[in-house]
Design an enzyme around this catalytic site. Structure first.
Site, PDB file in Angstrom:
ATOM      1  N   HIS A 141       6.570  80.283 -62.390  1.00 56.50           N
ATOM      2  CA  HIS A 141       6.148  80.108 -63.790  1.00 56.50           C
ATOM      3  C   HIS A 141       7.250  79.366 -64.575  1.00 56.50           C
ATOM      4  O   HIS A 141       6.961  78.446 -65.348  1.00 56.50           O
ATOM      5  CB  HIS A 141       5.870  81.500 -64.382  1.00 56.50           C
ATOM      6  CG  HIS A 141       5.486  81.532 -65.824  1.00 56.50           C
ATOM      7  ND1 HIS A 141       4.251  81.981 -66.255  1.00 56.50           N
ATOM      8  CD2 HIS A 141       6.172  81.206 -66.955  1.00 56.50           C
ATOM      9  CE1 HIS A 141       4.203  81.915 -67.580  1.00 56.50           C
ATOM     10  NE2 HIS A 141       5.359  81.451 -68.029  1.00 56.50           N
ATOM     11  N   GLU A 142       8.510  79.761 -64.351  1.00 56.73           N
ATOM     12  CA  GLU A 142       9.614  79.112 -65.083  1.00 56.73           C
ATOM     13  C   GLU A 142       9.795  77.660 -64.647  1.00 56.73           C
ATOM     14  O   GLU A 142      10.037  76.783 -65.475  1.00 56.73           O
ATOM     15  CB  GLU A 142      10.926  79.883 -64.887  1.00 56.73           C
ATOM     16  CG  GLU A 142      10.915  81.330 -65.376  1.00 56.73           C
ATOM     17  CD  GLU A 142      10.266  81.529 -66.725  1.00 56.73           C
ATOM     18  OE1 GLU A 142      10.416  80.665 -67.606  1.00 56.73           O
ATOM     19  OE2 GLU A 142       9.562  82.546 -66.888  1.00 56.73           O
TER      20      GLU A 142
ATOM     21  N   GLN B  10      11.304  76.497 -73.849  1.00 59.90           N
ATOM     22  CA  GLN B  10      10.786  77.574 -74.704  1.00 59.90           C
ATOM     23  C   GLN B  10      11.712  77.865 -75.883  1.00 59.90           C
ATOM     24  O   GLN B  10      11.313  78.551 -76.829  1.00 59.90           O
ATOM     25  CB  GLN B  10      10.581  78.860 -73.889  1.00 59.90           C
ATOM     26  CG  GLN B  10       9.488  78.722 -72.833  1.00 59.90           C
ATOM     27  CD  GLN B  10       9.287  80.018 -72.078  1.00 59.90           C
ATOM     28  OE1 GLN B  10       9.978  80.282 -71.109  1.00 59.90           O
ATOM     29  NE2 GLN B  10       8.359  80.845 -72.526  1.00 59.90           N
TER      30      GLN B  10
ATOM     31  N   CYS C 176       3.080  84.823 -71.310  1.00 62.39           N
ATOM     32  CA  CYS C 176       4.154  83.860 -71.566  1.00 62.39           C
ATOM     33  C   CYS C 176       4.728  84.146 -72.947  1.00 62.39           C
ATOM     34  O   CYS C 176       3.976  84.335 -73.900  1.00 62.39           O
ATOM     35  CB  CYS C 176       3.595  82.441 -71.501  1.00 62.39           C
ATOM     36  SG  CYS C 176       4.835  81.165 -71.757  1.00 62.39           S
ATOM     37  N   LEU C 177       6.066  84.150 -73.042  1.00 62.33           N
ATOM     38  CA  LEU C 177       6.700  84.385 -74.342  1.00 62.33           C
ATOM     39  C   LEU C 177       6.294  83.321 -75.354  1.00 62.33           C
ATOM     40  O   LEU C 177       6.357  83.556 -76.562  1.00 62.33           O
ATOM     41  CB  LEU C 177       8.225  84.407 -74.187  1.00 62.33           C
ATOM     42  CG  LEU C 177       8.803  85.601 -73.403  1.00 62.33           C
ATOM     43  CD1 LEU C 177      10.288  85.396 -73.150  1.00 62.33           C
ATOM     44  CD2 LEU C 177       8.559  86.904 -74.146  1.00 62.33           C
TER      45      LEU C 177
ATOM     46  N   GLY D 231      11.470  86.214 -67.908  1.00 61.53           N
ATOM     47  CA  GLY D 231      11.895  84.857 -67.601  1.00 61.53           C
ATOM     48  C   GLY D 231      11.836  84.022 -68.867  1.00 61.53           C
ATOM     49  O   GLY D 231      11.044  84.317 -69.772  1.00 61.53           O
TER      50      GLY D 231
ATOM     51  N   HIS E 250       7.443  75.513 -66.361  1.00 61.08           N
ATOM     52  CA  HIS E 250       7.869  75.190 -67.731  1.00 61.08           C
ATOM     53  C   HIS E 250       8.784  73.963 -67.756  1.00 61.08           C
ATOM     54  O   HIS E 250       8.749  73.172 -68.708  1.00 61.08           O
ATOM     55  CB  HIS E 250       8.662  76.354 -68.333  1.00 61.08           C
ATOM     56  CG  HIS E 250       7.825  77.378 -69.043  1.00 61.08           C
ATOM     57  ND1 HIS E 250       7.012  77.066 -70.108  1.00 61.08           N
ATOM     58  CD2 HIS E 250       7.705  78.723 -68.863  1.00 61.08           C
ATOM     59  CE1 HIS E 250       6.421  78.178 -70.547  1.00 61.08           C
ATOM     60  NE2 HIS E 250       6.813  79.190 -69.810  1.00 61.08           N
TER      61      HIS E 250
HETATM   62 ZN    ZN Z   1       6.173  81.134 -69.954  1.00 58.71          ZN
END
Ligand code: ZN
Length: 189
Positions: free
Chosen positions: A131-132, A51, A89-90, A46, A135
């Site tokens: 989660h997204e 991000q 998380c990226l 995701g 963000h």
């Molecule tokens: Zn994340």
């Protein structure tokens, strides 16, 4: 398509509220394509617009066989049943923590061309979508951890934050085949 730089913890863009998308321009289509490309290259499941340093309220999701984009997404139903699961998380590489969330959700969103849809998600997909959406409202999975666990995670992060000058993770330069010897990878969102 291009691979975008990913913003990491410390960049204020990750804490900002996003803006509702109202125009479905060619530029927006390019952003979506670039986000899919960036997520795949970074081996994430995701990726949300903040991000990659953007303010549009949208995220891309791909658990492996059914990539989709959610624009202006809202959770309209959450299951009473909640489950704990490990998240990464990226934007916070190599840091993981257990987060409790509703096991299933129904999400209402717009497609890349502005058509409304609803989608039921459970288990990992539900976790990823929640989660997204977090963000898109400046919220990170770290915020759910206990003070003790969050402090430990931040201490670990502090040791590696210097690897990301300017809070930028240059995904394009990372090796695309960083699977471990068992072909396994951690899932990051
Ligand atoms: Zn994340």
């Amino acid at each position: 398509m291009s691979i975008l730089d990913i913003r990491v913890l410390g960049d204020p863009v990750l804490r900002q509220e996003t803006k509702v998308v109202t125009e479905f321009t060619d530029e927006l289509q390019r952003l979506i394509d670039d986000m899919f490309e960036t997520m795949r290259h970074a081996r994430g499941i995701g990726l949300a617009a903040p991000q990659v340093g953007r303010a549009e309220r949208l995220a891309v999701v791909d658990l492996g066989d059914d990539p989709f984009v959610i624009i202006n997404p809202e959770v309209i139903v959450s299951s009473a049943a909640r489950v704990r699961g490990e998240e990464g998380c990226l934007s916070i590489p190599d840091i993981y923590g257990d987060v409790e969330r509703p096991k299933s959700v129904t999400v209402r969103a717009l497609s890349r061309h502005g058509e409304p849809f609803e989608r039921d998600a459970s288990d990992l997909l539900a976790r990823c979508v929640q989660h997204e959406i977090d963000h898109l409202h400046g919220k990170l999975f770290l915020d759910y951890l206990s003070v003790l666990k969050r402090t430990a995670a931040l201490a670990k992060w502090k040791l590696q934050a210097a690897d990301y000058p300017g809070y930028v993770r240059r995904v394009a330069l990372e090796t695309p085949d960083d699977l471990d010897e068992h072909g396994h990878r951690e899932e990051e969102l």
